[in-house]
Write an enzyme that holds these catalytic residues in place. Structure first.
Site, mmCIF file in Angstrom:
data_model
loop_
_atom_site.group_PDB
_atom_site.id
_atom_site.type_symbol
_atom_site.label_atom_id
_atom_site.label_comp_id
_atom_site.label_asym_id
_atom_site.label_seq_id
_atom_site.Cartn_x
_atom_site.Cartn_y
_atom_site.Cartn_z
ATOM 1 N N GLY A 244 1.452 38.981 51.615
ATOM 2 C CA GLY A 244 0.595 39.960 50.952
ATOM 3 C C GLY A 244 -0.522 40.533 51.791
ATOM 4 O O GLY A 244 -1.274 41.406 51.334
ATOM 5 N N GLU A 278 4.300 33.366 53.838
ATOM 6 C CA GLU A 278 5.520 34.190 53.826
ATOM 7 C C GLU A 278 5.085 35.613 54.156
ATOM 8 O O GLU A 278 4.725 36.378 53.269
ATOM 9 C CB GLU A 278 6.152 34.174 52.426
ATOM 10 C CG GLU A 278 6.545 32.796 51.940
ATOM 11 C CD GLU A 278 6.700 32.730 50.428
ATOM 12 O OE1 GLU A 278 6.571 33.774 49.748
ATOM 13 O OE2 GLU A 278 6.938 31.629 49.925
ATOM 14 N N GLY A 280 5.431 39.440 55.501
ATOM 15 C CA GLY A 280 6.348 40.555 55.746
ATOM 16 C C GLY A 280 5.614 41.705 56.406
ATOM 17 O O GLY A 280 5.636 41.910 57.612
ATOM 18 N N ARG A 281 4.871 42.447 55.574
ATOM 19 C CA ARG A 281 4.207 43.673 56.025
ATOM 20 C C ARG A 281 3.304 43.436 57.246
ATOM 21 O O ARG A 281 3.308 44.227 58.183
ATOM 22 C CB ARG A 281 3.367 44.222 54.862
ATOM 23 C CG ARG A 281 2.805 45.591 55.119
ATOM 24 C CD ARG A 281 1.796 45.978 54.034
ATOM 25 N NE ARG A 281 2.215 45.652 52.698
ATOM 26 C CZ ARG A 281 2.841 46.500 51.886
ATOM 27 N NH1 ARG A 281 3.115 47.720 52.265
ATOM 28 N NH2 ARG A 281 3.169 46.123 50.669
ATOM 29 N N ARG A 317 8.238 54.864 49.868
ATOM 30 C CA ARG A 317 6.897 54.440 49.481
ATOM 31 C C ARG A 317 5.992 55.574 48.984
ATOM 32 O O ARG A 317 5.305 55.411 47.980
ATOM 33 C CB ARG A 317 6.213 53.665 50.623
ATOM 34 C CG ARG A 317 7.040 52.494 51.136
ATOM 35 C CD ARG A 317 6.292 51.586 52.091
ATOM 36 N NE ARG A 317 5.276 50.824 51.412
ATOM 37 C CZ ARG A 317 3.991 51.102 51.429
ATOM 38 N NH1 ARG A 317 3.550 52.121 52.153
ATOM 39 N NH2 ARG A 317 3.134 50.395 50.746
ATOM 40 N N TYR A 321 4.868 54.815 45.190
ATOM 41 C CA TYR A 321 3.514 54.232 45.085
ATOM 42 C C TYR A 321 2.435 55.239 45.460
ATOM 43 O O TYR A 321 1.274 54.854 45.615
ATOM 44 C CB TYR A 321 3.334 53.049 46.047
ATOM 45 C CG TYR A 321 4.430 52.034 46.088
ATOM 46 C CD1 TYR A 321 4.817 51.338 44.950
ATOM 47 C CD2 TYR A 321 5.090 51.740 47.290
ATOM 48 C CE1 TYR A 321 5.828 50.383 45.003
ATOM 49 C CE2 TYR A 321 6.089 50.783 47.349
ATOM 50 C CZ TYR A 321 6.454 50.118 46.208
ATOM 51 O OH TYR A 321 7.446 49.179 46.276
ATOM 52 N N CYS A 347 16.991 66.690 46.257
ATOM 53 C CA CYS A 347 16.743 67.589 45.125
ATOM 54 C C CYS A 347 15.845 66.962 44.063
ATOM 55 O O CYS A 347 16.227 66.810 42.903
ATOM 56 C CB CYS A 347 18.075 67.960 44.499
ATOM 57 S SG CYS A 347 18.969 66.490 44.007
ATOM 58 N N GLU A 348 14.671 66.521 44.472
ATOM 59 C CA GLU A 348 13.704 65.918 43.545
ATOM 60 C C GLU A 348 12.324 66.397 43.965
ATOM 61 O O GLU A 348 12.007 66.362 45.166
ATOM 62 C CB GLU A 348 13.676 64.387 43.689
ATOM 63 C CG GLU A 348 14.964 63.673 43.441
ATOM 64 C CD GLU A 348 15.125 63.216 41.998
ATOM 65 O OE1 GLU A 348 14.140 63.316 41.220
ATOM 66 O OE2 GLU A 348 16.226 62.788 41.662
HETATM 67 N N1 LLP Z 1 6.838 36.324 49.393
HETATM 68 C C1 LLP Z 1 7.305 36.814 48.240
HETATM 69 C C2 LLP Z 1 7.724 35.896 47.213
HETATM 70 C C3 LLP Z 1 7.365 38.203 48.048
HETATM 71 O O1 LLP Z 1 7.828 38.682 46.900
HETATM 72 C C4 LLP Z 1 6.931 39.085 49.076
HETATM 73 C C5 LLP Z 1 6.976 40.540 48.889
HETATM 74 C C6 LLP Z 1 6.483 38.521 50.278
HETATM 75 C C7 LLP Z 1 6.435 37.132 50.402
HETATM 76 C C8 LLP Z 1 6.016 39.367 51.437
HETATM 77 O O2 LLP Z 1 4.912 40.120 51.104
HETATM 78 P P1 LLP Z 1 4.147 40.970 52.238
HETATM 79 O O3 LLP Z 1 3.572 39.997 53.223
HETATM 80 O O4 LLP Z 1 5.124 41.873 52.865
HETATM 81 O O5 LLP Z 1 3.107 41.711 51.472
HETATM 82 N N2 LLP Z 1 7.997 47.482 48.433
HETATM 83 C C9 LLP Z 1 6.576 47.233 48.405
HETATM 84 C C10 LLP Z 1 6.235 45.802 48.739
HETATM 85 C C11 LLP Z 1 6.921 44.800 47.823
HETATM 86 C C12 LLP Z 1 6.615 43.378 48.210
HETATM 87 C C13 LLP Z 1 7.571 42.450 47.527
HETATM 88 N N3 LLP Z 1 7.366 41.072 47.793
HETATM 89 C C14 LLP Z 1 5.874 48.216 49.350
HETATM 90 O O6 LLP Z 1 6.560 49.027 49.971
HETATM 91 O O7 LLP Z 1 4.648 48.224 49.429
#
Ligand code: LLP
Length: 423
Positions: A244, A278, A280-281, A317, A321, A347-348
């Site tokens: 997150g 965990e 990601g981003r 995105r 959002y 086409c949106e």
């Molecule tokens: N752990 C769990 C259980 C998750 O559901 C997620 C992301 C992460 C870790 C990784 O989160 P991060 O570090 O990436 O924030 N599509 C959306 C983001 C959805 C995130 C879903 N879960 C966007 O483009 O902003």
């Protein structure tokens, strides 16, 4: 116009480079639209993060959902990350990338029986349960396989992460995890079942979080649960605070990992559990760009439109959002700025990459870079309007590798065929 501040996507002689290769050189071989990633960014983000937590035993699981190209997964795996997978499809990718099953954790609010079975059969490190029903199911499946399932429980701490409502996950109205008030009961149930080995507590309160405070609040709640369980004889060793962590897309004030470390290590250290993340981003978002070509420019009702060959199908995105992604030219020139909507061919009306955006005046054939496209871009792409998903390139110093080619029309048709009985 202002340029996005990036270490690995920089201009040299007015040309945009990805590390040491000019973007123009890459697109000569791949065409547009194309995703271009910087390996150096991925590596540096990981190193910066793990360094901030050097004073506590910890592990970073890469949340594969952010960017699941197997080469990206492989980069993080080789750096020592574990992997967080949310489905069978992500598990297959993680295994194909060569990750050790013992460093993979299986998440997901709605895992199927088949996914749980796969998790157990592959000896994954952990399976996370998100409901009491699921705890029973995991136990039953483990029993039928004559196995013991390693289990963590995802607790919903009911904390406001102060982010976009669609990516907020730790409030009690969200579908995720087990209510913190029910958590002790859930652990008692799990402890009473024969084929589970309880090992962890987990949370993930949302994504693109820019303040440390929601983490402190949520972690404190989980620490209380952890300590109460210890008193009740339930010893855990995996304390997972999810992902997150926010990044800069525009001008957000984000926190540094060292600030998070300073705030949370004092809460977690006394628990003597391994701290897990965990991410990601944080690891990938600003390690990628989406390069697109201007197809047309036009003015309707005094409004400028720049129609490009990338669309909501390649970067969803902004549409869902209203997310901001910086857009800048691949070749800098000193033309005047205009205010325009940058839109795709779909086409949106929702198919836009930027609205009312100040950018350098551009014309047909020019190339633009859409920044911060290393996370939640390709993975959320679709084939709507019969569009092929773009290729992905990873740059490593002065070399680049096309790690996935542009889809072909055969991919789009897959195994569809005319069924004679229907005609
Ligand atoms: N752990 C769990 C259980 C998750 O559901 C997620 C992301 C992460 C870790 C990784 O989160 P991060 O570090 O990436 O924030 N599509 C959306 C983001 C959805 C995130 C879903 N879960 C966007 O483009 O902003």
């Amino acid at each position: 116009m202002q340029l996005f501040d990036s270490e690995n996507f920089l201009y040299k002689n007015n040309k945009l480079y990805a590390e040491n290769i000019s973007v123009n050189e890459i697109i000569k071989s791949t065409g547009t639209p194309v995703y271009i990633y910087s390996k150096k960014h991925f590596v540096n983000q990981y190193l910066k993060f793990t360094k901030a937590f050097k004073d506590i035993e910890h592990i970073v699981y890469y949340a594969v959902k952010a960017n699941y190209n197997i080469n990206v997964i492989n980069i993080f795996s080789k750096l020592g990350c574990g992997l967080d997978v949310n489905s069978e499809g992500e598990l297959i990718r993680a295994l194909k990338a060569g990750a050790k099953p013992g460093k993979i954790i299986l998440t997901g609010v709605g895992k199927t029986e088949r996914e749980i079975e796969l998790g157990i059969k592959n000896n994954l490190q952990l399976i996370k349960a998100e409901s009491i029903e699921e705890i029973y199911l995991i136990n039953d499946i483990a029993k039928s396989l004559n196995s013991i399932a390693p289990l963590a429980i995802r607790v919903n701490p009911d904390v406001d992460p102060k982010t976009h409502p669609y990516i907020s996950t730790g409030l009690k109205e969200n579908k995720f995890g087990i209510d913190s008030k029910q958590a002790l009961e859930a652990y008692q149930i799990a402890a009473s079942l024969s084929n589970l080995k309880l090992s962890g507590i987990d949370m993930h309160i949302g994504s693109q979080i820019t303040e440390v405070e929601p983490y402190v609040e949520a972690i404190s709640k989980l620490a209380d649960i952890y300590n109460t369980l210890k008193k009740q004889g339930i010893e855990l060793n995996h304390f997972d605070i999810g992902g997150g962590i926010g990044v800069v897309y525009k001008d957000e004030k984000v926190f540094d990992p060292s600030q998070l470390a300073k705030a949370i290590i004092p809460i977690i250290k006394p628990l003597k559990a391994k701290l897990s993340f965990e991410l990601g981003r944080y690891l990938t978002a600003n390690g990628g760009i989406l390069v697109t070509e201007v197809l047309y420019t036009k003015k309707n009702q005094n409004k400028n439109f720049v129609v490009v060959d990338a669309a909501m199908t390649d970067l969803l995105r902004p549409s869902i959002y209203k997310a901001y992604h910086h857009i800048q030219p691949v070749l800098l020139s000193d033309r005047k700025d205009i205010i325009a909507d940058v839109v795709g061919p779909v086409c949106e009306s929702g198919d836009f990459l930027a609205k009312g955006r100040q950018l350098t005046e551009c014309s047909r054939g020019e190339k633009l870079a859409i920044m911060s496209a290393g996370a939640y871009a390709m993975v959320m792409a679709s084939n709507y309007n019969g569009r092929r998903r773009p290729p992905e390139v990873i740059v490593d110093g002065n070399k680049f590798h096309t790690v996935r080619s542009r889809e072909t029309f055969d991919h789009l048709l897959y195994d569809e065929k005319i069924v004679e009985d229907l005609t």
